[in-house]
Design a protein around this motif. Structure first.
Motif, PDB file in Angstrom:
ATOM      1  N   TYR A 281       1.025  -1.133  -0.046  1.00  0.00           N
ATOM      2  CA  TYR A 281       0.198  -0.060  -0.013  1.00  0.00           C
ATOM      3  C   TYR A 281       0.829   1.259   0.070  1.00  0.00           C
ATOM      4  O   TYR A 281       1.917   1.291   0.446  1.00  0.00           O
ATOM      5  N   LYS A 282       0.333   2.375  -0.598  1.00  0.00           N
ATOM      6  CA  LYS A 282       1.010   3.628  -0.427  1.00  0.00           C
ATOM      7  C   LYS A 282       0.770   4.056   1.001  1.00  0.00           C
ATOM      8  O   LYS A 282      -0.074   3.480   1.710  1.00  0.00           O
ATOM      9  N   ASP A 283       1.601   4.758   1.463  1.00  0.00           N
ATOM     10  CA  ASP A 283       1.854   5.016   2.892  1.00  0.00           C
ATOM     11  C   ASP A 283       0.472   5.947   3.392  1.00  0.00           C
ATOM     12  O   ASP A 283      -0.150   6.598   2.815  1.00  0.00           O
ATOM     13  N   PHE A 284      -0.018   5.627   4.685  1.00  0.00           N
ATOM     14  CA  PHE A 284      -1.255   5.933   5.046  1.00  0.00           C
ATOM     15  C   PHE A 284      -0.918   6.214   6.796  1.00  0.00           C
ATOM     16  O   PHE A 284       0.019   5.529   7.304  1.00  0.00           O
ATOM     17  N   MET A 285      -1.827   6.828   7.300  1.00  0.00           N
ATOM     18  CA  MET A 285      -1.844   7.219   8.836  1.00  0.00           C
ATOM     19  C   MET A 285      -2.939   6.789   9.418  1.00  0.00           C
ATOM     20  O   MET A 285      -4.201   7.089   8.657  1.00  0.00           O
ATOM     21  N   TRP A 286      -3.113   6.608  10.587  1.00  0.00           N
ATOM     22  CA  TRP A 286      -4.246   6.700  11.331  1.00  0.00           C
ATOM     23  C   TRP A 286      -4.749   8.221  11.979  1.00  0.00           C
ATOM     24  O   TRP A 286      -4.241   8.802  12.119  1.00  0.00           O
ATOM     25  N   ALA A 287      -6.132   8.425  11.783  1.00  0.00           N
ATOM     26  CA  ALA A 287      -6.710   9.699  12.269  1.00  0.00           C
ATOM     27  C   ALA A 287      -8.142   9.080  13.102  1.00  0.00           C
ATOM     28  O   ALA A 287      -9.043   8.150  12.775  1.00  0.00           O
ATOM     29  N   ALA A 288      -8.249   9.552  14.333  1.00  0.00           N
ATOM     30  CA  ALA A 288      -9.100   8.881  15.324  1.00  0.00           C
ATOM     31  C   ALA A 288     -10.061  10.043  15.638  1.00  0.00           C
ATOM     32  O   ALA A 288      -9.820  11.282  16.017  1.00  0.00           O
ATOM     33  N   GLY A 289     -11.340  10.019  15.608  1.00  0.00           N
ATOM     34  CA  GLY A 289     -12.294  10.694  16.097  1.00  0.00           C
ATOM     35  C   GLY A 289     -13.158   9.794  17.273  1.00  0.00           C
ATOM     36  O   GLY A 289     -12.806   8.603  17.452  1.00  0.00           O
TER      37      GLY A 289
END
Length: 705
Positions: free
Chosen positions: A466-474
């Motif tokens: 996968y291309k790079d991704f990050m987590w974002a949390a709500g």
């Protein structure tokens, strides 16, 4: 509409068909006691104290120990059973906690949600899957859609746990306007995120707590600085800022990435109508529309919502109009309604699984995908086809199965790592596919490919597919409301049962039902999902979001005024983080792994809203007859020739530029080592590296003279 007698509908499907217009479940039998709820007072005190203590990330799934818990389980047992609300196991997010590194599977065993992609070694298989869809909403939608094709494939849908994909933490809404990348709002752009996070830290946590309670426009954004690496800056933050500048200030609005993302989301209506025609199931079993069912609320001292969406209509058509605010809270200054948007049925997963089962397919729980085995395609050795899958069942037993078609949507906790084949394996694979062909030059090219892969794996993310991704949390909270119907009007109840949202905040009805109080008073219970905020890179939420959302919820619906008159009582039932994966483009992403295998990833928080078109697109990309060329993707010509037009009356993909969403289909083949051709990025870097010595020599000559 009544339940069709000819079908053996499961209990959840019967509920969905009785509640086509409003999530309404059958009335509770007997008499019900008026619940002793706290009207958020306990939760407000709890989260204010946590903000004052440093506003640290919350790792727990909090379940209210008071009357709200008992009442919710008694009033909505179907929702507890379906979505596990109040019964989330302690190790539900264990796979999320495993580090996503190149060798995570060796350290963490079966707990890791990493999938290895490797060259098929010809090991014997113990079973066979004709069509296998693994994962969350997109995979389930793809499996249901596969049952409507003329192909006779036996469909299997498999899932590990609903927490691996994040759909139970997501709001069940369908909204085209939120398919836009989040950078359309100023508060979600990188520089502003840095500014607001530093502002909270500098002015202090007491100021932050006071702002969260008083300011309805409190920015629910924060950064987890300890998780930000230099890699994130160059692979996510800088490219994301570039895409924002290009979309908003440079590109023709009608050719922007934002427009294509919304047009993709808009296909939901076509796909649901197709399921209704072919499965003899009302479309309301999947999506729910109606007058003013999806609204956007604006508060004082913020950008006028109508002005914001008038600006967005330069990019893509998002019809809306203003409606009366009299049945909303006193601070709501403007309400927009979007007729094209709506809700996802609360039992949509049970309903889609029923579609698969009725067509003779099977659904497997506790299925953890561990490996995808690939081999050279018969037509072109530089292209791959998936041949086998490794997986473990719910008892931990390992299996190896052959597969014809594979669809993956494994959620934010997943990663895919390519295990490069050796030079000898690659040469032998090419010889077996092209007998009699000279391999001297080919061996040299494959050797160069091995060297490039080794360099990328050592210094970059070369082994990650996968291309790079990050987590974002709500935050994702479940609320319980009990209304006295003698004091609450039908109009007010209709407002509570709508999908409402604003900037980084959403309120979605889960279910509702009527009851009779102990004194004969008609009551109405409502379960709401309240979501909002963004903490990144992290899967954990911060308490100032919760504190602000509790006060904002009271203002949106006017709950305090109703409670003062004894017309309503309400409380928080459960609070959890709602992690999603976000890439540089801030929209859905698809990685074709082989000509019969595709994976979706980094859906950016709109996986529920786009689940139906995502499933259709993955089926089209995974059809070997369809091809996946860039020129076809650019004009939306996806899937086998004429297939989509034959099923939908027209090719509904046409006009959407899918090169912004679909990754290079040869990425896996290059990473394995079978495709010696250079990718575009590799050519650019080689050109730069080759130009450096010549530039240095030219500089030396100029300085010497």
């Amino acid at each position: 509409k009544s339940v069709p007698e000819k079908c053996a509908w499961p209990l959840a499907m019967a509920h969905a068909l009785r509640a086509l217009a409003g999530h309404t479940l059958p009335a509770l039998p007997g008499r019900v006691k008026w619940p002793a709820l706290t009207n958020f007072s306990f939760a407000k005190d709890k989260y204010r104290a946590m903000v004052l203590a440093g506003n640290r990330e919350m790792s727990e799934v909090w379940v209210n120990p008071g009357a709200a818990l008992t009442c919710f389980r008694e009033v909505f047992p179907e929702i507890v059973e379906s979505r596990g609300i109040t019964r989330i196991p302690e190790d539900a997010f264990a796979a999320w906690e495993q580090p996503r590194t190149q060798h995570a599977d060796q350290r963490n065993g079966d707990r890791s949600n990493e999938v290895r992609v490797c060259l098929d070694a010809g090991e014997p298989a113990d079973s066979h899957f004709d069509y296998l869809a693994v994962g969350g909403p997109a995979s389930l939608a793809a499996a249901a859609l596969q049952t409507t094709t003329r192909a006779s494939a036996h469909v299997t849908y498999a899932v590990t746990a609903r927490c691996d994909s994040n759909h139970d933490g997501s709001a069940y809404y369908y909204h085209q306007r939120d398919a836009l990348p989040v950078y359309v709002n100023r508060v979600n752009r990188g520089p502003y995120c840095v500014y607001i996070d530093l502002k909270k830290r500098i002015l202090g946590w007491r100021w932050t707590a006071d702002q969260a309670e008083r300011d309805r426009n409190h920015v629910k954004i924060s950064l987890s600085w300890a998780n930000i690496s230099l890699r994130h800056v160059f692979t996510i933050f800088v490219p994301n800022f570039y895409h924002m500048l290009m979309d908003i200030y440079v590109r023709d609005p009608k050719q922007s990435q934002m427009r294509h993302a919304v047009e993709h989301s808009r296909l939901t209506d076509h796909v649901v109508a197709h399921l209704e025609r072919h499965c003899d199931i009302p479309k309301e079993a999947f999506t729910i529309h109606g007058p003013d069912r999806a609204c956007y609320v604006g508060f004082p001292h913020s950008t006028e919502p109508s002005a914001h969406f008038n600006w967005l209509n330069k990019y893509v058509e998002l019809p809306f109009h203003t409606i009366d605010t009299s049945n909303f809270g006193p601070l709501v200054k403007q309400v927009l309604t979007f007729p094209r948007d709506g809700l996802i049925n609360p039992f949509v997963f049970e309903n889609l699984r029923s579609v698969v089962a009725r067509a003779g397919g099977q659904c497997i729980d506790g299925f953890r995908l561990t490996s995808i085995h690939v081999a050279p395609s018969a037509a072109d050795p530089a292209k791959l086809r998936a041949t086998r899958v490794g997986w473990t069942d719910k008892h931990g037993v390992r299996h190896l199965s052959t597969v014809n078609t594979l669809i993956c949507s494994l959620g934010p906790s997943s990663s895919m790592r390519v295990v490069p084949a050796s030079l000898r394996q690659c040469v032998e694979a090419w010889r077996a596919s092209t007998p009699g062909k000279s391999t001297a030059l080919l061996t040299a090219r494959l050797y160069l490919r091995q060297a490039i892969n080794g360099f990328k794996a050592a210094w970059f993310r070369g082994s990650q597919l996968y291309k790079d991704f990050m987590w974002a949390a709500g935050s994702s909270s479940v609320l319980l409301l009990c209304l006295d119907r003698t004091r609450v009007s039908d109009e007010k109840l209709h407002v509570i049962l709508r999908f409402l949202d604003g900037v980084n905040q959403h309120w979605t009805p889960i279910a509702d039902r009527s009851a009779i109080g102990e004194d004969g008073t008609p009551l109405h219970f409502v379960a709401l999902q309240m979501t909002g905020g963004g903490n990144f890179p992290s899967r954990l939420v911060r308490p100032d979001y919760l504190l602000n959302l509790l006060y904002t919820t009271e203002e949106v619906y006017g709950l305090r005024e109703l409670a003062a008159g004894g017309a309503i009582t309400y409380d928080v039932v459960q609070v959890r983080g709602c992690g999603r994966a976000v890439s540089a483009k801030n929209t859905v992403a698809f990685q074709p792994i082989a000509n019969n295998c595709v994976a979706s990833y980094a859906l950016g928080g709109i996986g529920m809203s786009t689940m139906f078109p995502n499933g259709l697109l993955m089926n089209a990309l995974a059809d070997p007859a369809g091809g996946c060329r860039a020129d076809r993707l650019r004009r939306g010509d996806v899937g086998p020739e004429g297939d989509i037009a034959a099923r939908f009356g027209e090719n509904i993909f046409v006009g959407i530029d899918y090169t912004t969403m679909v990754d290079d289909p040869q990425t896996a083949a290059r990473a394995v080592g079978l495709d010696p051709a250079l990718g575009i990025t590799e050519r650019v870097w080689l050109a730069i590296c080759g130009a450096i010595p010549w530039a240095a020599y030219a500089g030396y000559v100029l300085l010497a003279h």
